[in-house]
Design a protein around this motif. Structure first.
Motif, mmCIF file in Angstrom:
data_model
loop_
_atom_site.group_PDB
_atom_site.id
_atom_site.type_symbol
_atom_site.label_atom_id
_atom_site.label_comp_id
_atom_site.label_asym_id
_atom_site.label_seq_id
_atom_site.Cartn_x
_atom_site.Cartn_y
_atom_site.Cartn_z
ATOM 1 N N ARG A 106 0.829 -1.210 0.000
ATOM 2 C CA ARG A 106 0.000 0.000 0.000
ATOM 3 C C ARG A 106 0.858 1.252 0.000
ATOM 4 N N MET A 107 1.971 1.222 0.737
ATOM 5 C CA MET A 107 2.869 2.387 0.733
ATOM 6 C C MET A 107 3.449 2.624 -0.657
ATOM 7 N N VAL A 108 3.841 1.536 -1.314
ATOM 8 C CA VAL A 108 4.426 1.665 -2.648
ATOM 9 C C VAL A 108 3.391 2.177 -3.638
ATOM 10 N N GLU A 109 2.172 1.646 -3.541
ATOM 11 C CA GLU A 109 1.112 2.102 -4.452
ATOM 12 C C GLU A 109 0.774 3.562 -4.214
ATOM 13 N N ALA A 110 0.855 4.023 -2.963
ATOM 14 C CA ALA A 110 0.571 5.424 -2.663
ATOM 15 C C ALA A 110 1.617 6.356 -3.244
ATOM 16 N N GLU A 111 2.856 5.856 -3.390
ATOM 17 C CA GLU A 111 3.932 6.687 -3.929
ATOM 18 C C GLU A 111 4.154 6.470 -5.412
ATOM 19 N N ALA A 112 3.343 5.598 -6.030
ATOM 20 C CA ALA A 112 3.560 5.279 -7.448
ATOM 21 C C ALA A 112 3.335 6.490 -8.351
ATOM 22 N N GLU A 113 2.420 7.409 -7.921
ATOM 23 C CA GLU A 113 2.110 8.560 -8.754
ATOM 24 C C GLU A 113 2.952 9.788 -8.404
ATOM 25 N N ALA A 114 3.812 9.667 -7.412
ATOM 26 C CA ALA A 114 4.657 10.807 -7.036
ATOM 27 C C ALA A 114 5.716 11.050 -8.106
ATOM 28 N N GLU A 115 5.935 12.279 -8.444
ATOM 29 C CA GLU A 115 6.867 12.605 -9.522
ATOM 30 C C GLU A 115 8.321 12.423 -9.111
ATOM 31 N N ASP A 116 8.610 12.574 -7.816
ATOM 32 C CA ASP A 116 10.007 12.486 -7.385
ATOM 33 C C ASP A 116 10.453 11.054 -7.092
ATOM 34 N N VAL A 117 9.583 10.058 -7.312
ATOM 35 C CA VAL A 117 9.933 8.666 -7.042
ATOM 36 C C VAL A 117 10.139 7.945 -8.367
ATOM 37 N N PRO A 118 11.368 7.575 -8.700
ATOM 38 C CA PRO A 118 11.615 6.849 -9.964
ATOM 39 C C PRO A 118 10.945 5.475 -9.944
ATOM 40 N N GLU A 119 10.513 5.032 -11.096
ATOM 41 C CA GLU A 119 9.892 3.716 -11.206
ATOM 42 C C GLU A 119 10.874 2.604 -10.838
ATOM 43 N N LYS A 120 12.160 2.867 -11.078
ATOM 44 C CA LYS A 120 13.175 1.881 -10.757
ATOM 45 C C LYS A 120 13.208 1.581 -9.261
ATOM 46 N N MET A 121 13.011 2.604 -8.429
ATOM 47 C CA MET A 121 13.011 2.401 -6.975
ATOM 48 C C MET A 121 11.811 1.571 -6.540
ATOM 49 N N LEU A 122 10.660 1.806 -7.184
ATOM 50 C CA LEU A 122 9.465 1.036 -6.849
ATOM 51 C C LEU A 122 9.656 -0.435 -7.207
ATOM 52 N N ARG A 123 10.283 -0.690 -8.358
ATOM 53 C CA ARG A 123 10.536 -2.072 -8.758
ATOM 54 C C ARG A 123 11.472 -2.766 -7.777
ATOM 55 N N LYS A 124 12.417 -2.013 -7.215
ATOM 56 C CA LYS A 124 13.348 -2.598 -6.251
ATOM 57 C C LYS A 124 12.624 -3.075 -4.993
ATOM 58 N N VAL A 125 11.547 -2.372 -4.605
ATOM 59 C CA VAL A 125 10.778 -2.812 -3.440
ATOM 60 C C VAL A 125 10.109 -4.153 -3.726
ATOM 61 N N TYR A 126 9.477 -4.268 -4.915
ATOM 62 C CA TYR A 126 8.859 -5.542 -5.296
ATOM 63 C C TYR A 126 9.912 -6.652 -5.363
ATOM 64 N N GLN A 127 11.058 -6.330 -5.950
ATOM 65 C CA GLN A 127 12.130 -7.315 -6.042
ATOM 66 C C GLN A 127 12.635 -7.699 -4.646
ATOM 67 N N GLY A 128 12.657 -6.731 -3.727
ATOM 68 C CA GLY A 128 13.087 -7.021 -2.365
ATOM 69 C C GLY A 128 12.154 -7.989 -1.662
ATOM 70 N N LEU A 129 10.840 -7.811 -1.845
ATOM 71 C CA LEU A 129 9.876 -8.747 -1.257
ATOM 72 C C LEU A 129 10.049 -10.154 -1.833
ATOM 73 N N CYS A 130 10.281 -10.232 -3.145
ATOM 74 C CA CYS A 130 10.524 -11.538 -3.776
ATOM 75 C C CYS A 130 11.817 -12.164 -3.249
ATOM 76 N N ALA A 131 12.842 -11.319 -3.029
ATOM 77 C CA ALA A 131 14.119 -11.837 -2.517
ATOM 78 C C ALA A 131 13.957 -12.379 -1.103
ATOM 79 N N VAL A 132 13.159 -11.695 -0.273
ATOM 80 C CA VAL A 132 12.913 -12.191 1.088
ATOM 81 C C VAL A 132 12.257 -13.574 1.038
ATOM 82 N N LYS A 133 11.271 -13.725 0.165
ATOM 83 C CA LYS A 133 10.588 -15.015 0.023
ATOM 84 C C LYS A 133 11.541 -16.097 -0.467
#
Length: 372
Positions: free
Chosen positions: A288-315
């Motif tokens: 939910r935090m990532v989705e809330a920041e998805a439309e922010a202009e100062d947040v690169p899409e690459k950083m958002l993908r890293k969060v998803y990749q981080g969750l997959c890495a934890v699993k």
């Protein structure tokens, strides 16, 4: 005032009373780990002596029993060749050294000119100074704290491991997760990545410890030591060559190996529960935090993908940790069954396909006894 000083003395005494047992406990665990490595070395040297002193009657008998155990094992026969007991001991000893080699590869700076860098870290005098990070042979962004923890885990320094254990990572995760909940924009995503990095680092290090330290160093060695103990008992039941020192060393090595592997299991359980808590209780809120920041202009899409990749890495790392710990547990269980069956089987030796039959070897062992 006297009351204040009395309270300070009482607090100091309380802390000292809690610290002494803690230090004593971790000193005992460190001693068991170091002694286990020393006993593995001595055990290997003694087994190699079976080949170097092949004419001694006890060594001939043990070699004969080992050969029969190998021949009656369905799995070992499928390999298509015979490996002598000293050869197997040498291979297992090299595998027991793998955790130390991996720790050095993870902590040795690369390129080597990194070793001459000025390692400046934050302190009370310079709180704004960033922690120095450097690349190593097998890792990127290594720092002194992580390097100390990896080396301590490899050599079994329990106090250092306890100071950088899961409780510390959970505390850091909780602090940064609360900060991420209050932050917005790029800072929130950065804090979430730091939170996931704590979990990934703990899972990765514990998986390495369970795989190399649990499986290669302790699991395989326990099976070899139990097998050699059973072979020696089978041989000594037929010849007058009882070596009490070697028997005691085998039992002592098995005990130290069990203590070391139980410590690895406890750490693996803590880390796995930590990762499970993040995946089950925090994952939805992170999404939910990532989705809330998805439309922010100062947040690169690459950083958002890293969060998803981080969750997959934890699993992924949590699942790998579970498999490695399960493999280690199965190896130890197999060794304990062999140890128990050495008191049940008529000829002291047991394989997964049943008790080893040594009755047809009586004539051969009698010749050994007579020195023929």
């Amino acid at each position: 005032t006297p009351a204040v000083w009395g309270g300070a003395q009482s607090t100091s005494r309380s802390i000292r009373c809690r610290t002494v047992p803690w230090l004593a406990w971790h000193f005992m665990l460190t001693f068991c780990s170091v002694a286990n490595t020393a006993n593995i070395t001595k055990f290997t040297i003694i087994v190699i002596g079976i080949r170097e002193c092949a004419t001694r009657e006890g060594n001939v008998a043990i070699s004969a029993v080992w050969e029969e155990v190998w021949n009656q094992s369905t799995m070992l026969n499928r390999l298509g060749y015979f490996a002598s007991l000293p050869t197997v001991a040498e291979i297992f000893f090299v595998l027991a050294l793998v955790p130390y080699a991996v720790a050095l590869l993870y902590t040795t700076p690369w390129p080597l000119n990194e070793a001459r860098a000025n390692y400046l870290v934050p302190s009370e005098d310079n709180p704004e100074l960033p922690g120095y990070k450097y690349d190593t042979i097998l890792s990127r962004d290594m720092n002194h704290g992580s390097a100390l923890a990896i080396l301590s885990e490899a050599i079994g320094l329990s106090c250092c491991v306890a100071c950088t254990d899961t409780l510390y990572a959970k505390t850091k995760f909780g602090q940064q997760f609360e900060e991420a909940d209050r932050a917005h924009g790029k800072m929130r995503v950065k804090l979430l990545l730091n939170c996931l990095r704590h979990v990934i680092t703990q899972c990765e290090r514990c998986a390495i410890r369970s795989g190399f330290g649990g499986v290669l160093k302790n699991g395989l060695q326990l099976n070899l030591q139990v097998t050699v103990l059973a072979c020696r008992r089978a041989a000594e039941a037929r010849i007058e060559n009882h070596n009490a020192e070697v028997m005691f060393l085998s039992l002592w090595s098995i005990t130290l190996g069990l203590v070391s592997v139980v410590q690895i299991w406890v750490d693996a359980y803590k880390v796995f529960c930590f990762a499970k808590e993040v995946l089950w209780n925090k994952r939805d809120k992170i999404m939910r935090m990532v989705e809330a920041e998805a439309e922010a202009e100062d947040v690169p899409e690459k950083m958002l993908r890293k969060v998803y990749q981080g969750l997959c890495a934890v699993k992924k790392f949590a699942f790998g940790l579970f498999l490695l710990t399960l493999t280690c547990a199965l190896l130890v269980l197999y060794a304990l069954i062999k140890l128990w069956m050495s008191h049940v089987c008529e000829h002291k030796v047991w394989n997964y396909n049943g008790c080893v039959d040594l009755s047809h070897m009586s004539l051969k062992l009698e010749r050994v006894e007579e020195g023929e």
